[in-house]
Design a protein around this motif. Structure first.
Motif, PDB file in Angstrom:
ATOM      1  N   LYS A 251      51.521  52.454  53.021  1.00 27.49           N
ATOM      2  CA  LYS A 251      52.132  52.831  51.618  1.00 27.49           C
ATOM      3  C   LYS A 251      53.189  51.759  51.121  1.00 27.49           C
ATOM      4  N   LEU A 252      52.931  51.369  49.652  1.00 27.78           N
ATOM      5  CA  LEU A 252      53.567  50.473  49.185  1.00 27.78           C
ATOM      6  C   LEU A 252      55.003  50.908  49.046  1.00 27.78           C
ATOM      7  N   THR A 253      55.960  50.145  49.887  1.00 30.22           N
ATOM      8  CA  THR A 253      57.434  50.746  49.599  1.00 30.22           C
ATOM      9  C   THR A 253      58.376  49.613  49.121  1.00 30.22           C
ATOM     10  N   GLU A 254      57.928  48.451  49.116  1.00 31.33           N
ATOM     11  CA  GLU A 254      58.574  47.177  48.766  1.00 31.33           C
ATOM     12  C   GLU A 254      58.009  46.676  47.364  1.00 31.33           C
ATOM     13  N   PRO A 255      58.863  45.971  46.495  1.00 30.79           N
ATOM     14  CA  PRO A 255      58.465  45.705  45.056  1.00 30.79           C
ATOM     15  C   PRO A 255      57.124  44.675  45.371  1.00 30.79           C
ATOM     16  N   LEU A 256      56.391  44.408  44.334  1.00 29.80           N
ATOM     17  CA  LEU A 256      55.136  43.819  44.519  1.00 29.80           C
ATOM     18  C   LEU A 256      55.660  42.621  43.397  1.00 29.80           C
ATOM     19  N   SER A 257      54.927  41.244  43.693  1.00 32.66           N
ATOM     20  CA  SER A 257      55.524  40.187  42.898  1.00 32.66           C
ATOM     21  C   SER A 257      54.266  39.378  42.957  1.00 32.66           C
ATOM     22  N   TYR A 258      54.114  38.382  42.106  1.00 30.23           N
ATOM     23  CA  TYR A 258      53.220  37.207  42.207  1.00 30.23           C
ATOM     24  C   TYR A 258      53.646  35.910  41.766  1.00 30.23           C
ATOM     25  N   ARG A 259      52.925  34.978  42.313  1.00 28.67           N
ATOM     26  CA  ARG A 259      53.470  33.463  42.237  1.00 28.67           C
ATOM     27  C   ARG A 259      52.409  32.537  42.358  1.00 28.67           C
ATOM     28  N   LYS A 260      52.514  31.511  41.931  1.00 34.21           N
ATOM     29  CA  LYS A 260      51.565  30.335  42.101  1.00 34.21           C
ATOM     30  C   LYS A 260      51.565  29.894  43.337  1.00 34.21           C
ATOM     31  N   ALA A 261      50.319  29.896  44.207  1.00 36.78           N
ATOM     32  CA  ALA A 261      50.289  29.444  45.595  1.00 36.78           C
ATOM     33  C   ALA A 261      50.909  28.157  45.648  1.00 36.78           C
ATOM     34  N   GLU A 262      51.187  27.725  47.120  1.00 30.84           N
ATOM     35  CA  GLU A 262      51.495  26.510  47.583  1.00 30.84           C
ATOM     36  C   GLU A 262      50.933  25.928  48.511  1.00 30.84           C
ATOM     37  N   ASN A 294      35.672  27.710  51.362  1.00 28.05           N
ATOM     38  CA  ASN A 294      36.306  27.066  52.472  1.00 28.05           C
ATOM     39  C   ASN A 294      37.716  26.733  51.962  1.00 28.05           C
ATOM     40  N   GLU A 295      38.097  25.954  52.968  1.00 33.47           N
ATOM     41  CA  GLU A 295      39.556  25.479  52.897  1.00 33.47           C
ATOM     42  C   GLU A 295      39.850  24.432  51.702  1.00 33.47           C
ATOM     43  N   SER A 296      38.794  23.684  51.529  1.00 32.04           N
ATOM     44  CA  SER A 296      38.760  22.462  50.547  1.00 32.04           C
ATOM     45  C   SER A 296      38.888  23.338  49.106  1.00 32.04           C
ATOM     46  N   ASP A 297      38.184  24.372  49.016  1.00 32.18           N
ATOM     47  CA  ASP A 297      37.783  24.996  47.742  1.00 32.18           C
ATOM     48  C   ASP A 297      39.403  25.679  47.475  1.00 32.18           C
ATOM     49  N   PHE A 298      40.063  26.040  48.385  1.00 30.95           N
ATOM     50  CA  PHE A 298      41.339  26.765  48.386  1.00 30.95           C
ATOM     51  C   PHE A 298      42.547  25.599  47.842  1.00 30.95           C
ATOM     52  N   VAL A 299      42.244  24.462  48.478  1.00 31.84           N
ATOM     53  CA  VAL A 299      42.996  23.409  48.324  1.00 31.84           C
ATOM     54  C   VAL A 299      43.056  22.909  46.752  1.00 31.84           C
ATOM     55  N   LYS A 300      41.766  22.825  46.255  1.00 27.00           N
ATOM     56  CA  LYS A 300      41.550  22.271  44.877  1.00 27.00           C
ATOM     57  C   LYS A 300      42.174  23.664  44.012  1.00 27.00           C
ATOM     58  N   ASP A 301      42.087  24.795  44.413  1.00 31.74           N
ATOM     59  CA  ASP A 301      42.590  25.846  43.393  1.00 31.74           C
ATOM     60  C   ASP A 301      44.155  25.834  43.438  1.00 31.74           C
ATOM     61  N   ILE A 302      44.812  25.393  44.593  1.00 31.21           N
ATOM     62  CA  ILE A 302      46.115  25.324  44.538  1.00 31.21           C
ATOM     63  C   ILE A 302      46.491  24.046  43.870  1.00 31.21           C
ATOM     64  N   GLU A 303      45.866  22.954  44.013  1.00 30.73           N
ATOM     65  CA  GLU A 303      46.268  21.797  43.364  1.00 30.73           C
ATOM     66  C   GLU A 303      46.009  21.857  41.824  1.00 30.73           C
ATOM     67  N   PHE A 320      44.641  35.489  44.522  1.00 32.26           N
ATOM     68  CA  PHE A 320      43.487  35.505  43.584  1.00 32.26           C
ATOM     69  C   PHE A 320      43.382  34.220  42.816  1.00 32.26           C
ATOM     70  N   VAL A 321      42.423  34.112  42.247  1.00 28.67           N
ATOM     71  CA  VAL A 321      42.348  32.800  41.467  1.00 28.67           C
ATOM     72  C   VAL A 321      41.962  33.109  40.084  1.00 28.67           C
ATOM     73  N   LEU A 322      42.675  32.557  39.131  1.00 23.81           N
ATOM     74  CA  LEU A 322      42.469  32.532  37.593  1.00 23.81           C
ATOM     75  C   LEU A 322      42.508  31.545  37.020  1.00 23.81           C
ATOM     76  N   SER A 323      41.320  31.041  36.442  1.00 23.37           N
ATOM     77  CA  SER A 323      41.098  29.702  35.683  1.00 23.37           C
ATOM     78  C   SER A 323      40.911  29.856  34.294  1.00 23.37           C
ATOM     79  N   GLN A 324      41.434  28.813  33.546  1.00 24.07           N
ATOM     80  CA  GLN A 324      41.094  28.855  32.013  1.00 24.07           C
ATOM     81  C   GLN A 324      40.096  27.889  31.849  1.00 24.07           C
ATOM     82  N   ARG A 325      39.468  27.589  32.872  1.00 24.83           N
ATOM     83  CA  ARG A 325      38.165  26.478  32.568  1.00 24.83           C
ATOM     84  C   ARG A 325      37.070  27.317  32.404  1.00 24.83           C
ATOM     85  N   PRO A 326      36.104  26.927  31.489  1.00 23.24           N
ATOM     86  CA  PRO A 326      34.688  27.483  31.302  1.00 23.24           C
ATOM     87  C   PRO A 326      34.011  27.440  32.621  1.00 23.24           C
TER      88      PRO A 326
END
Length: 433
Positions: A251-262, A294-303, A320-326
Motif C-alpha cells: 500500500k502506498l502510504t508515503e508521498p510519491l515524487s519524481y526527479r531526474k536520475a543521477e 544494459n548499464e551503458s544504455d542507462f548511463v546515456k539516459d542519465i547523461e 522511466f525514460v522520456l525523450s524529446q528526440r525522434p
C-alpha cells in the motif's frame, strides 16, 4: 404516495421535508407529506398529551386518546388508500433499503407515529400500529428524525421525484452492495487524481470499474452484507480474484515524487531492470531478454537527462525514460500510421522495483510522463511494447493510448524485434490555447 407524520413538532419536520428534492416533488404534487399536530386532538383545555405511568417510574407516557383521535382523522381523510401505520420505536425491526422498497411498493399511504417522553401507551400500539421500525440500536429523544429518514428514503423512489431511476438503483444498499466512489472537477485535487478509467470515455470499462469498487468497498466496510451476496458469475469471480491479489500488494502510504536520475541511482535502476527482465520472461515476451538494456544504455539516459526516478517517500520505487528526440524506428511503422504534425515525446525504458509491483505506482509513472510531455511543449506521447507484454498493453490502453501499428526496434541479435506501437494525444489543459 401520501405520508402523514403524527408529531408534536410539525414545524420542525415540515422545515426539513418541504425543502430540496423532496420539497420540490411535494410542490409538484408527485408526493404528499402532511405533518399532523397530535396536541390538536386532546380533550382537555391544557392540551395534555402525556401522563405519569401506572406502576411508577421515571418520566411520562404519551396518552392513547390523542393518538387514536389523530389517527382516526388522518384515516378519514385518506380515503380508500392502502395504508400502513408505523410506530418509530427502538424496539422495532431495523430499517433497511429492502424495508423502504417494500413500503413503497405495497402501500400508497404511510402513517408515521412519532413518540416522545418514555414512549406511548401500549394499548395504542396493540390496537392501531401495524409495525414498529427502528433506525438502529440506539435511542433518540423523539421519533421525528426516524420518521423523516423513512419518508425521504421511500419518497425518493417514487417515479418523478428523482430525475432518473438510476439515481437510486445505483446507490448503496439497493442490490446489497455499497456504492462506488464518485468524483467531479477538477481532475487533480490536493495531489489526488481522478482514476483514469473514468476519463477515457469507455463506458464498458467504467461499468466494470464501478462494479469492482462496489465489491471491494462492501467486502472492506460491510462484511456482513458481503457474506449475503450471490457472486457466482464468472465476471464477479474474476474481479474478486483481482481484488485479493491487489490486497496483497504494497500500500502506498508515503508521498510519491519524481526527479531526474543521477549516476548514483544507476545500481537501483539496473536492479529494477533485471527484475523486469525476469518478469517478461515469465510472460513469454521476448523483450529485454538479450543484452539490452544494459548499464551503458542507462548511463546515456542519465547523461542526456532523459531518465527519471520515482520515489515513494525516500525509497526509489521505479524509473522511466522520456525523450524529446525522434525515434528512427518509429519512422517505419506498418499496418497503421501515427498522427501527423503533432510534436511528441517517446516513452522508452521503464521498470518498477519488485517491492512495488502491483501497488498502482505504474499509474503515477504514466501521469509523470504526461506532465513532462506537457512541460516540454509536446502534445503526444509514443511508446512500444512486445505483443505478449499484456500488463504493459493493458496499462497503455487504460491511460488512453491507441494502438497505431507495428514497428521494429533495435535489439540483441537472435531476439524478436517486432513491437506494437501506441500513441496518446494529450488533451489541452485549462490554460492552453
Amino acid at each position: 404516495m401520501r405520508i402523514d407524520i403524527m408529531t408534536l413538532f410539525p414545524e420542525t419536520v415540515n422545515a426539513v421535508l418541504h425543502e430540496s428534492i423532496i420539497g420540490r416533488a411535494a410542490k409538484k404534487g408527485i408526493i404528499e407529506i402532511n405533518c399532523v399536530q397530535i396536541r390538536d386532538y386532546t380533550e382537555n383545555k391544557q392540551m395534555q398529551v402525556d401522563d405519569y405511568p401506572y406502576g411508577g417510574g421515571w418520566g411520562c407516557v404519551m396518552m392513547a386518546q390523542p393518538l387514536k383521535s389523530c389517527l382516526d382523522d388522518i384515516m378519514a381523510k385518506a380515503g380508500e388508500r392502502k395504508s400502513r401505520v408505523i410506530y418509530m420505536s427502538p424496539q422495532g425491526k431495523p430499517y433497511t433499503q429492502e424495508t423502504a422498497k417494500r413500503l413503497k411498493s405495497d402501500y400508497d399511504h404511510l402513517v408515521l407515529v412519532c413518540g416522545h417522553y418514555e414512549g406511548i401507551d401500549e394499548r395504542f400500539i396493540e390496537e392501531c400500529v401495524d409495525e414498529e421500525i427502528s433506525l438502529g440500536d440506539f435511542v433518540l429523544t423523539g421519533g421525528e428524525i426516524a420518521a423523516m429518514a423513512i419518508a425521504d428514503s421511500v419518497c425518493r423512489m417514487v417515479p418523478g421525484v428523482l430525475s432518473d431511476e438510476q439515481c437510486y438503483t445505483g446507490e448503496s444498499h439497493w442490490d446489497g452492495l455499497l456504492e462506488y466512489p464518485q468524483y467531479t472537477r477538477p481532475e487533480c485535487w490536493e495531489g489526488r487524481r481522478v482514476p483514469d478509467v473514468l476519463l477515457n470515455g469507455d463506458h464498458g470499462k467504467v461499468e466494470r470499474w464501478r462494479r469492482k469498487q462496489q465489491l471491494r468497498r462492501t467486502m472492506e466496510k460491510r462484511p456482513d452484507m458481503f457474506e449475503k451476496l450471490d457472486l457466482s458469475s464468472k465476471e464477479d469471480k474474476t474481479m474478486l480474484d483481482e481484488i485479493k491479489r491487489e490486497e496483497k500488494s504494497l500500500k502506498l502510504t508515503e508521498p510519491l515524487s519524481y526527479r531526474k536520475a543521477e549516476i548514483s541511482d544507476l545500481p537501483d535502476i539496473v536492479e529494477m531492470a533485471q527484475y523486469a527482465k525476469k518478469s517478461l520472461k515469465k510472460l513469454g515476451a521476448d523483450q529485454w531478454q538479450g543484452d539490452y538494456p544494459n548499464e551503458s544504455d542507462f548511463v546515456k539516459d542519465i547523461e542526456r537527462e532523459e531518465c527519471y526516478i520515482i520515489s515513494h517517500g525516500e525509497e526509489k520505487a521505479a524509473f522511466f525514460v522520456l525523450s524529446q528526440r525522434p525515434d528512427e524506428c518509429y519512422e517505419h511503422i506498418t499496418d497503421g500510421k501515427w498522427s501527423s504534425g503533432i510534436p511528441y515525446c517517446v516513452a522508452h525504458r521503464a521498470a518498477i522495483a519488485k517491492k512495488y509491483r502491483g501497488s498502482g505506482i505504474s499509474h503515477y509513472l504514466m501521469d509523470c510522463a504526461e506532465e513532462l510531455t506537457r512541460l516540454a511543449g509536446r502534445r503526444a506521447i509514443r511508446a512500444d511494447t512486445h505483443r505478449k507484454n499484456k500488463p504493459m498493453k493493458a496499462l497503455l490502453k487504460e491511460h488512453g493510448y491507441r494502438y497505431r501499428g507495428n514497428v521494429e526496434v533495435d535489439t540483441s541479435p537472435g531476439h524478436d524485434c517486432a513491437r506494437q506501437a501506441y500513441e496518446k494525444i494529450l488533451k489541452k489543459s485549462g490554460g492552453e490555447k
